[in-house]
Design an enzyme around this catalytic site. Structure first.
Site, PDB file in Angstrom:
ATOM      1  N   TYR A 111       1.089   0.124   7.405  1.00  0.00           N
ATOM      2  CA  TYR A 111       0.296  -0.811   8.206  1.00  0.00           C
ATOM      3  C   TYR A 111      -1.176  -0.694   7.875  1.00  0.00           C
ATOM      4  O   TYR A 111      -1.621   0.243   7.212  1.00  0.00           O
ATOM      5  CB  TYR A 111       0.515  -0.562   9.696  1.00  0.00           C
ATOM      6  CG  TYR A 111      -0.146   0.692  10.236  1.00  0.00           C
ATOM      7  CD1 TYR A 111      -1.343   0.621  10.961  1.00  0.00           C
ATOM      8  CD2 TYR A 111       0.416   1.945  10.040  1.00  0.00           C
ATOM      9  CE1 TYR A 111      -1.950   1.763  11.458  1.00  0.00           C
ATOM     10  CE2 TYR A 111      -0.181   3.093  10.540  1.00  0.00           C
ATOM     11  CZ  TYR A 111      -1.358   3.003  11.242  1.00  0.00           C
ATOM     12  OH  TYR A 111      -1.959   4.130  11.729  1.00  0.00           O
ATOM     13  N   ARG A 171      -6.340  -0.396   0.231  1.00  0.00           N
ATOM     14  CA  ARG A 171      -5.644   0.741   0.840  1.00  0.00           C
ATOM     15  C   ARG A 171      -4.202   0.357   1.166  1.00  0.00           C
ATOM     16  O   ARG A 171      -3.277   1.165   1.011  1.00  0.00           O
ATOM     17  CB  ARG A 171      -6.376   1.212   2.090  1.00  0.00           C
ATOM     18  CG  ARG A 171      -5.797   2.484   2.695  1.00  0.00           C
ATOM     19  CD  ARG A 171      -6.675   3.059   3.783  1.00  0.00           C
ATOM     20  NE  ARG A 171      -6.802   2.159   4.925  1.00  0.00           N
ATOM     21  CZ  ARG A 171      -7.508   2.447   6.022  1.00  0.00           C
ATOM     22  NH1 ARG A 171      -8.156   3.601   6.102  1.00  0.00           N
ATOM     23  NH2 ARG A 171      -7.578   1.595   7.018  1.00  0.00           N
ATOM     24  N   ARG A 203      22.846   0.075   8.967  1.00  0.00           N
ATOM     25  CA  ARG A 203      22.037   1.288   8.932  1.00  0.00           C
ATOM     26  C   ARG A 203      22.486   2.163   7.764  1.00  0.00           C
ATOM     27  O   ARG A 203      23.601   2.685   7.746  1.00  0.00           O
ATOM     28  CB  ARG A 203      22.162   2.074  10.242  1.00  0.00           C
ATOM     29  CG  ARG A 203      21.229   3.287  10.297  1.00  0.00           C
ATOM     30  CD  ARG A 203      21.444   4.109  11.554  1.00  0.00           C
ATOM     31  NE  ARG A 203      20.496   5.223  11.605  1.00  0.00           N
ATOM     32  CZ  ARG A 203      20.661   6.391  10.983  1.00  0.00           C
ATOM     33  NH1 ARG A 203      21.753   6.590  10.248  1.00  0.00           N
ATOM     34  NH2 ARG A 203      19.748   7.337  11.069  1.00  0.00           N
ATOM     35  N   HIS A 223      20.657   4.976   4.657  1.00  0.00           N
ATOM     36  CA  HIS A 223      19.445   5.600   4.144  1.00  0.00           C
ATOM     37  C   HIS A 223      19.039   5.020   2.791  1.00  0.00           C
ATOM     38  O   HIS A 223      17.854   4.896   2.488  1.00  0.00           O
ATOM     39  CB  HIS A 223      19.632   7.118   4.015  1.00  0.00           C
ATOM     40  CG  HIS A 223      19.606   7.834   5.325  1.00  0.00           C
ATOM     41  ND1 HIS A 223      20.684   7.847   6.183  1.00  0.00           N
ATOM     42  CD2 HIS A 223      18.638   8.546   5.930  1.00  0.00           C
ATOM     43  CE1 HIS A 223      20.373   8.547   7.259  1.00  0.00           C
ATOM     44  NE2 HIS A 223      19.135   8.985   7.141  1.00  0.00           N
ATOM     45  N   LYS A 234      -0.782   5.115   4.865  1.00  0.00           N
ATOM     46  CA  LYS A 234      -0.897   4.625   6.241  1.00  0.00           C
ATOM     47  C   LYS A 234       0.479   4.167   6.715  1.00  0.00           C
ATOM     48  O   LYS A 234       0.788   2.974   6.781  1.00  0.00           O
ATOM     49  CB  LYS A 234      -1.937   3.501   6.324  1.00  0.00           C
ATOM     50  CG  LYS A 234      -2.558   3.344   7.717  1.00  0.00           C
ATOM     51  CD  LYS A 234      -3.789   2.483   7.659  1.00  0.00           C
ATOM     52  CE  LYS A 234      -4.371   2.194   9.028  1.00  0.00           C
ATOM     53  NZ  LYS A 234      -4.925   3.371   9.690  1.00  0.00           N
ATOM     54  N   GLU A 248      -8.113  16.212  10.613  1.00  0.00           N
ATOM     55  CA  GLU A 248      -8.601  15.047  11.341  1.00  0.00           C
ATOM     56  C   GLU A 248      -8.012  15.073  12.738  1.00  0.00           C
ATOM     57  O   GLU A 248      -7.385  16.060  13.140  1.00  0.00           O
ATOM     58  CB  GLU A 248      -8.206  13.764  10.604  1.00  0.00           C
ATOM     59  CG  GLU A 248      -6.710  13.630  10.352  1.00  0.00           C
ATOM     60  CD  GLU A 248      -6.354  12.481   9.437  1.00  0.00           C
ATOM     61  OE1 GLU A 248      -7.217  11.633   9.171  1.00  0.00           O
ATOM     62  OE2 GLU A 248      -5.187  12.426   8.982  1.00  0.00           O
TER      63      GLU A 248
END
Length: 288
Positions: free
Chosen positions: A34, A53, A99, A101, A148, A180
């Site tokens: 995101y 980014r 579902r 992997h 991110k 951070e």
């Protein structure tokens, strides 16, 4: 104007009409990335930097997509009235219909974006900003914090740990070094010099962090990007955290002990003035 119009897979529609498959890998596995991008007067702030980014994160997790991001985001902002809005953009690997992997590179990614108003921090003034109290705790996140990713459960749990301790944020430590906060970058001030953890795969290099360093350079305030050990917090003159949604916030206490005299420091006040004046000029269209 309401900002409840969202973008989902090529369509602009009310938020309560947006639907994503229960088999979407973003929902099942947090297999998604995101960005959060501020738009001032309808113009994306450092849009290309954010999109670079985003491209880095997409490459790192091997999600393949070709999209006109500026066109999508600009239209979403305009459909929500333009002005000063923060845009959240998320891309998941998509749905395999079950579902599993394993994934197929031919899957169609899911693209979602929404808007929220940007707060005019400048209008509040430094005296109205509430300083933070924080705790220091172990960084239990994965080792690719430079991506991110929406896999933010460790961040959420640590933030909850901080709140249960009566604090606002947590500063994270890995291998004996500060990295951070749960959703913010860290600054430590000693003798008029700003110190911040250097860029690595252990932290997310925030655009607000970069702006603060640019403003410091323009104002002649020295700064260094270095490794910082937790014990350095004990004799810091000031400590700050920053994020795109909160600006730059002073930390007044750490683990129940005051930072210096426990008051907002003079260098923070200077940086707050520089930062909010810059933001206000963007919000009023004085600069682009």
């Amino acid at each position: 104007m309401s900002t409840d119009l969202v973008y989902l897979n090529g369509a602009f529609l009310p938020a309560d009409e947006a639907r994503v498959s229960v088999f979407d890998r973003g929902f099942l596995f947090a297999d998604s990335v995101y960005e959060v991008i501020p738009f001032y007067q309808g113009v994306g702030f450092r849009l290309q930097q954010h999109l670079d980014r985003l491209a880095y994160s997409l490459r790192a997790v091997r999600i393949q997509i070709d999209a006109d991001w500026p066109g999508i985001l600009n239209e979403l902002v305009q459909r929500n009235g333009g002005g000063n809005l923060s845009v959240y953009l998320q891309i998941s690997r998509g749905s395999a219909g079950s579902r599993t992997h394993a994934y197929d590179d031919a899957m169609a990614p899911t693209v979602f974006a929404c808007c929220s108003p940007i707060q005019d921090i400048y209008a509040r003034g430094a005296d109205q900003v509430r300083g933070y109290t924080v705790i220091v705790t172990a960084d239990l996140r994965w080792h690719r914090c430079d991506i991110k990713s929406t896999g933010l459960l460790p961040n959420i749990l640590v933030l909850q740990q901080a709140r249960e301790a009566g604090a606002d944020e947590a500063l994270l430590v890995r291998d004996g070094l500060l990295s951070e906060g749960t959703s913010c970058n860290l600054f430590l001030i000693r003798q008029g010099v700003i110190y911040t953890p250097k860029r690595s795969s252990e932290i997310l290099g925030g655009t607000t962090r970069e702006l603060i360093l640019e403003l410091a350079a323009e104002a002649g305030i020295p700064f260094q990007e270095v490794d910082i050990r937790p014990e350095a917090l004990q004799d810091a003159d000031e400590v700050w955290v920053s994020s795109s949604t909160r600006g730059v916030i002073p930390v007044l206490a750490i683990d129940g002990k005051p930072v210096a005299d426990g008051q907002k420091g003079p260098l923070w006040r200077q940086m707050f003035d520089l930062f909010t004046r810059f933001q206000h000029r963007l919000m009023t269209g004085e600069i682009r």
